[in-house]
Write an enzyme that holds these catalytic residues in place. Structure first.
Site, PDB file in Angstrom:
ATOM      1  N   GLU A 147      12.807  41.294  39.663  1.00 56.88           N
ATOM      2  CA  GLU A 147      12.198  41.702  38.383  1.00 56.88           C
ATOM      3  C   GLU A 147      11.124  40.691  37.978  1.00 56.88           C
ATOM      4  O   GLU A 147      10.340  40.928  37.069  1.00 56.88           O
ATOM      5  CB  GLU A 147      13.268  41.756  37.276  1.00 56.88           C
ATOM      6  CG  GLU A 147      14.223  42.927  37.406  1.00 56.88           C
ATOM      7  CD  GLU A 147      15.455  42.781  36.504  1.00 56.88           C
ATOM      8  OE1 GLU A 147      15.503  41.870  35.641  1.00 56.88           O
ATOM      9  OE2 GLU A 147      16.391  43.588  36.694  1.00 56.88           O
ATOM     10  N   ASP A 182      27.123  29.445  45.016  1.00 56.17           N
ATOM     11  CA  ASP A 182      28.331  28.760  45.458  1.00 56.17           C
ATOM     12  C   ASP A 182      29.310  29.743  46.123  1.00 56.17           C
ATOM     13  O   ASP A 182      29.532  30.839  45.606  1.00 56.17           O
ATOM     14  CB  ASP A 182      28.993  28.131  44.221  1.00 56.17           C
ATOM     15  CG  ASP A 182      30.092  27.156  44.553  1.00 56.17           C
ATOM     16  OD1 ASP A 182      29.803  26.153  45.213  1.00 56.17           O
ATOM     17  OD2 ASP A 182      31.249  27.393  44.134  1.00 56.17           O
TER      18      ASP A 182
END
Ligand code: NOJ
Length: 576
Positions: free
Chosen positions: A275, A226
């Site tokens: 990751e 956002d």
């Protein structure tokens, strides 16, 4: 109409063995308005799980959920109390896990919204900031400043809030020498209940990494970020004047938006997202005017995608659509990003309404139309829907990802007639009732024409207009030519026809007909004119596999491709 070589957009995408999100159809769910499982009038996560069959049949690749976190709903959930939990009215973390499992079982990926520019004023950190004294570590997570004027009675700058009114609110100090008196001001670019975080503070940065890992560990496949372009601000004193919130010169010098340093934040996010195997996807909501700067957010070293709102803001004109598509695709190809397309979301007037209002309507005209409860000017709904369907098929053929907003597959119009008494958008209140706001695109979905509350599940938190019944999912399922069936057919075919991320323009840039071809021979032809257009020479109508012509038009013959013409405001798909 011939292709010019310089017009062809080469995908030359060397990034990846094509991750899923590069050409996905992503369906936005506004959870409170999707489906209500417990009859309280508010959609919820079990409601989403219950409708997974519908989503699967629709043929989308992923769902993106607008915020479902604990919130006082001062801004429909974009005021987050706790980033790592579920609002009890919408379910629990267990319900979330069940929803993800159901989505994955149906082959649907899950994207969640992250709201990093601001928290809610009920967030633990903000409560701690209010309780602490000026200059404290608690205050340093947000932007608290002394006011101007003799006694600090004026806000620190002239910055307005996006929703109207000032972007600053003064607090009564709870601690320190001025306890009990009016004291500092805090910044909120949106509602008073949405204090902006201070992204120069490492604690804030670290906490969002924790949030990304929290949801990634729970199995989400990606994130929508956002107001991604607003995080890093120039707060050096004196604050620079900025009486409106538009970016006037987009060169990184604006104090509030699109500053170069924001990219360090997203490089850090990319490390976290990488990751995971496969790495998590991300898309930036960045209302940045020029695509070359916007695409920085979408570089492979950052988020991968950024919303292009250009088509959403464009009039229904071939020249505009063509130029925008060309520009976005070129920028995307040069930066290694994949392009995105969107016509509707929870912040804008639904596109069948936009296209059905008089040509040339501005944002102010749309606001005036909403204030008039949709009574004037008159909406040409047949035209609006016809154009919306043509635009959708134009977009779904383009390389890149298509973001669809719940209800557009039903051809829903804006519920412009919502009475003032039910409005909830902070815009309505903060503009002192001058701008009605975004509630008209957030009305709970109609699932069944005959059931109470059109099958939503409870008395909806925003009232559904009578005409919603006609658009209910069950009134359209299995009905040839319905908007729902057009979306289903298009999304199914899109998967089958999907090709390398490039296209070749076969029409000239000035033409009212846009004709393009994907590398595997899939062709898309849109006639943007209000009159029939001559089919491009050599086009064999027996290759048409899909048309946007509406059911009504098909019934009266206007939607069929006759005598070598393409009907007005219609898109055709041709199989390779
Ligand atoms: C963009 C969101 O899409 C909108 O709904 C929200 O009001 C603002 N950001 C503030 O979070």
């Amino acid at each position: 109409m011939t292709a010019s070589l310089s017009d062809s957009v080469s995908g030359s995408v060397s990034v990846s063995p094509s991750p899923w999100w590069r050409q996905a159809a992503v369906y936005q769910i506004y959870p409170r308005s999707f489906a209500d499982s417990n009859g309280d009038g508010m959609g919820d996560l079990p409601g989403v799980t219950a409708r997974m069959g519908y989503l699967s049949e629709l043929g989308i690749d992923a769902i993106w959920l607008s915020p479902f976190y604990p919130s006082a709903l001062a801004d429909g959930g974009y005021d987050v109390d706790d980033y790592r939990n579920v609002d009890p009215r919408l379910g629990s973390l267990t319900d979330f896990d069940a929803m993800v499992a159901a989505a994955h079982a149906a082959g649907i990926r899950v994207i969640v919204d992250v709201v990093p520019n601001h928290s809610s004023n009920r967030h633990t950190w903000f409560k701690a900031a209010l309780a602490a004294a000026p200059g404290s570590a608690e205050r340093a997570r947000y932007h608290f400043l002394d006011g101007l004027g003799n006694d600090g009675e004026l806000p620190p700058s002239d910055w307005p809030s996006h929703f109207g009114g000032a972007a600053w609110t003064r607090v009564v100090e709870a601690a320190g020498p001025n306890a009990g008196s009016l004291g500092q001001w805090y910044l909120h670019l949106f509602a008073t209940e949405q204090p902006d975080f201070n992204w120069d503070n490492p604690e804030v940065r670290e906490d969002f990494h924790t949030t990304l890992r929290f949801w990634s560990d729970r199995g989400v496949d990606g994130f929508r970020i956002d107001v991604a372009h607003a995080l890093v601000k120039d707060m050096s004193l004196p604050l620079r004047s900025k009486p409106d919130l538009e970016i006037l010169v987009d060169d990184g010098s604006d104090p509030l938006f699109d500053r170069d340093a924001v990219h360090e934040v997203f490089e850090g996010w990319r490390s976290v997202l990488n990751e995971y195997d496969p790495p998590k996807a991300a898309v930036a909501e960045a209302w940045v005017p020029f695509t070359d700067r916007r695409l920085k957010y979408a570089r492979p070293t950052e988020l991968g995608q950024a919303f292009n709102f250009d088509l959403l803001q464009a009039p229904f004109l071939a020249t505009e659509f063509r130029a925008i598509a060309q520009k976005c695709l070129s920028e995307a190809a040069s930066s290694g990003a994949s392009s995105t397309w969107v016509f509707s979301n929870h912040d804008v007037v639904r596109h069948p309404s936009r296209y059905g209002l008089p040509d040339g309507s501005t944002r102010e005209d749309l606001e005036a139309w909403l204030l008039a409860d949709g009574a004037t000017p008159a909406l040409d709904s047949a035209r609006g829907l016809r154009r919306a369907r043509a635009a959708t098929l134009f977009m779904l053929g383009l390389p890149g990802s298509a973001y669809l907003y719940q209800g557009e597959e039903l051809g829903l119009f804006e519920a412009a007639e919502l009475p003032a008494s039910v409005l909830q958008d902070p815009t309505w209140f903060r503009t002192l009732h001058k701008v009605k706001g975004r509630d008209g695109c957030r009305v709970p979905l109609p699932w069944s024409a005959s059931e109470a509350d059109f099958g939503f599940g409870g008395i909806p938190w925003l009232p559904q207009p009578e005409w919603f019944g006609e658009f209910a999912a069950d009134a359209q399922a299995g009905v040839a030519g319905s908007t729902l069936e057009m979306y289903r057919a298009a999304l199914k075919l899109r998967r089958e026809l999907q090709a390398e991320e490039s296209l070749e323009w076969l029409s000239s840039p000035e033409s009212e007909v846009i004709h393009y071809r994907r590398p595997n021979g899939w062709e898309v032809i849109t006639n943007f004119a209000a009159v029939p257009a001559v089919l491009p020479s050599g086009v064999d109508l027996s290759r048409v596999v899909l048309t946007s012509g509406t059911a009504t038009e098909a019934a009266d013959g206007a939607g069929s491709e006759q005598a070598g013409t393409i009907p007005p405001e219609t898109t055709l798909w041709l199989a390779p």
